[in-house]
Design an enzyme around this catalytic site. Structure first.
Site, short mmCIF file in Angstrom:
data_model
loop_
_atom_site.label_atom_id
_atom_site.label_comp_id
_atom_site.label_asym_id
_atom_site.label_seq_id
_atom_site.Cartn_x
_atom_site.Cartn_y
_atom_site.Cartn_z
CD GLU A 88 -3.17 -1.08 2.00
OE1 GLU A 88 -3.15 -0.27 2.93
OE2 GLU A 88 -4.14 -1.83 1.76
CD GLU A 113 -4.12 -5.60 2.85
OE1 GLU A 113 -5.00 -4.81 3.23
OE2 GLU A 113 -2.94 -5.49 3.17
#
Ligand code: NAG
Ligand code: NAG
Ligand code: NAG
Ligand code: NAG
Length: 374
Positions: free
Chosen positions: A183, A294
């Site tokens: 991320e 995710e």
């Protein structure tokens, strides 16, 4: 189980209506509908969290905050969880988040701290022991203690040397997947693509020539803004040292709550129209693939509905989507975390959370393809 039911109840026509019209709109794209033969995902799994504990989104992590999800280190039984997920649910992939700080014992270097690395490797080996594919995920949000790699923080060279060190450990294991970074956010995407290139080159030159490498874009690797915010264009330029793109897979995340934060119990979207459909089209037109490493939601009816729809769409587009990895099990105590996927029980009697049981666990034959690991 639900997927079987969904297929039977809604049938092909209703399922096909989940395909938005956007798929037919790009007249410059030669193959803008799902390739025939798609329908089965290759890699489906669960994040086993713990070594990433204490990481903040500014890349502040402390090696002492890492909590190995292994009973040997006084954590939950991550090894037993993975065995259960493979044997009872048909999962074939685990993502194993770890902070850079843990790997180097808080020293800003690319040289592994062998004591700490041995602990992380215990989890990797427990994953490999199940026969699954294992994603090594450096969980630092593109940063070291607040500063962006290659953009004022650590140099690309230091980051590349970290990946060289990790890749040397696993160069000969085909079940290892290298997750370059969890991320990234608020980065200059063109500079960030150079950082990713440095990591890819280091991994390949360390001898890991054939494994998959996951390339992460901006905005927390949001699948929805991967194209619009420039991640797709920038990361498409990343190449192997031989100039090929073999094994270079885009890493995308997407939650199903209203703000894509993955912090809310209720789900409000299946993400198809705003994320998966346009992304599938772009990937297909550009000859690339992505992996949703995710995703998740609460253990409530809205999430079961929307997650099942998301997974069905991903499976329909399995020529461009490798699969998904749920967030998260590992050291989250069962029932204590809104997105928890940690099964309760142990030994030979594990019990899954309702979202895992109803949607995310591969149903035999419906999600794992013939190329799947199982
Ligand atoms: C349309 O397809 C071309 C490839 O043929 C691709 O480069 C372009 O990004 C696509 N446009 C959109 C809006 O997806
Ligand atoms: C991505 O979004 C950020 C924040 O809105 C913006 O500053 C940046 O220019 C965008 N990049 C591209 C390539 O669209
Ligand atoms: C990042 O994603 C969020 C939704 O998750 C969206 O609201 C925001 O506009 C995105 N930012 C950029 C720069 O694309
Ligand atoms: C949405 C979500 O759950 N994201 C998590 C990603 O991993 C970090 C660290 O492990 C968590 O703090 C985030 O909440």
């Amino acid at each position: 189980m639900i997927l079987h039911t969904l297929g039977k109840l809604v049938g092909f026509t209703a399922l096909a209506s989940l395909l938005p019209s956007v798929l037919a709109q790009n007249s410059t794209c030669p193959t803008n509908s799902p390739a025939s033969g798609s329908g089965k995902l290759k890699l489906v799994g669960v994040n086993i969290s713990g070594f990433d504990f204490s990481c903040n989104i500014d890349g502040n992590c402390h090696s002492t905050g890492a909590w190995p999800p292994l009973t040997k280190y006084y954590g939950l039984d991550g090894a037993g969880q993975m065995q259960h997920f493979v044997k009872d649910d048909g999962f074939n992939t685990f993502r194993l988040p770890v902070s850079w700080q843990f790997l180097t014992n808080d020293v800003l270097t690319g040289t592994l701290d062998e004591t700490n690395f041995a602990k992380y490797d215990d989890l990797v080996q427990a994953c490999l022991d199940t026969g699954a594919s294992c994603i090594v995920d450096v969980h630092n949000y593109a940063r070291w203690n607040g500063a962006i790699i290659g953009q004022g923080g650590p140099s690309n060279d230091i980051f590349a040397s970290l990946w060289s060190s990790i890749a040397k450990k696993y160069a000969s294991n085909s079940k290892i997947i290298f997750g370059v970074m969890n991320e990234p956010h608020d980065v200059d995407i063109n500079l960030w693509a150079q950082t990713v290139q440095a990591a890819v080159t280091a991994i390949r030159n360390a001898g890991a020539t054939s494994q998959m490498i996951l390339l992460p874009g901006n905005n927390f690797t949001s699948a929805a803004t991967f194209i619009s915010n420039g991640s797709a264009a920038a990361l498409a330029k990343v190449k192997n040292p031989d100039g090929s793109i073999t094994g270079l897979i885009f890493d995308v995340h997407k939650y199903l709550d209203f703000d894509n934060s993955g912090t809310n119990q209720e789900c409000t979207t299946n993400n198809i129209d705003d994320a998966w459909a346009p992304l599938a089209q772009w990937l297909r037109c550009n000859g690339r693939q992505a992996f949703n490493t995710e995703t998740g939601g609460g253990n409530v009816a809205s999430c079961i509905t929307f997650m099942c729809q998301q997974i069905a769409f991903q499976a329909q587009n399995s020529d461009v989507f490798l699969g998904y990895v749920g967030w998260a099990a590992g050291n989250f105590q069962p029932g204590s975390y809104v997105l928890g996927e940690t099964p309760s029980g142990g030994g030979t009697s594990w019990m899954d959370t309702s979202l895992v049981e109803s949607c995310m666990a591969p149903v035999s034959g419906s999600q794992l393809g013939s190329t799947g690991v199982n």
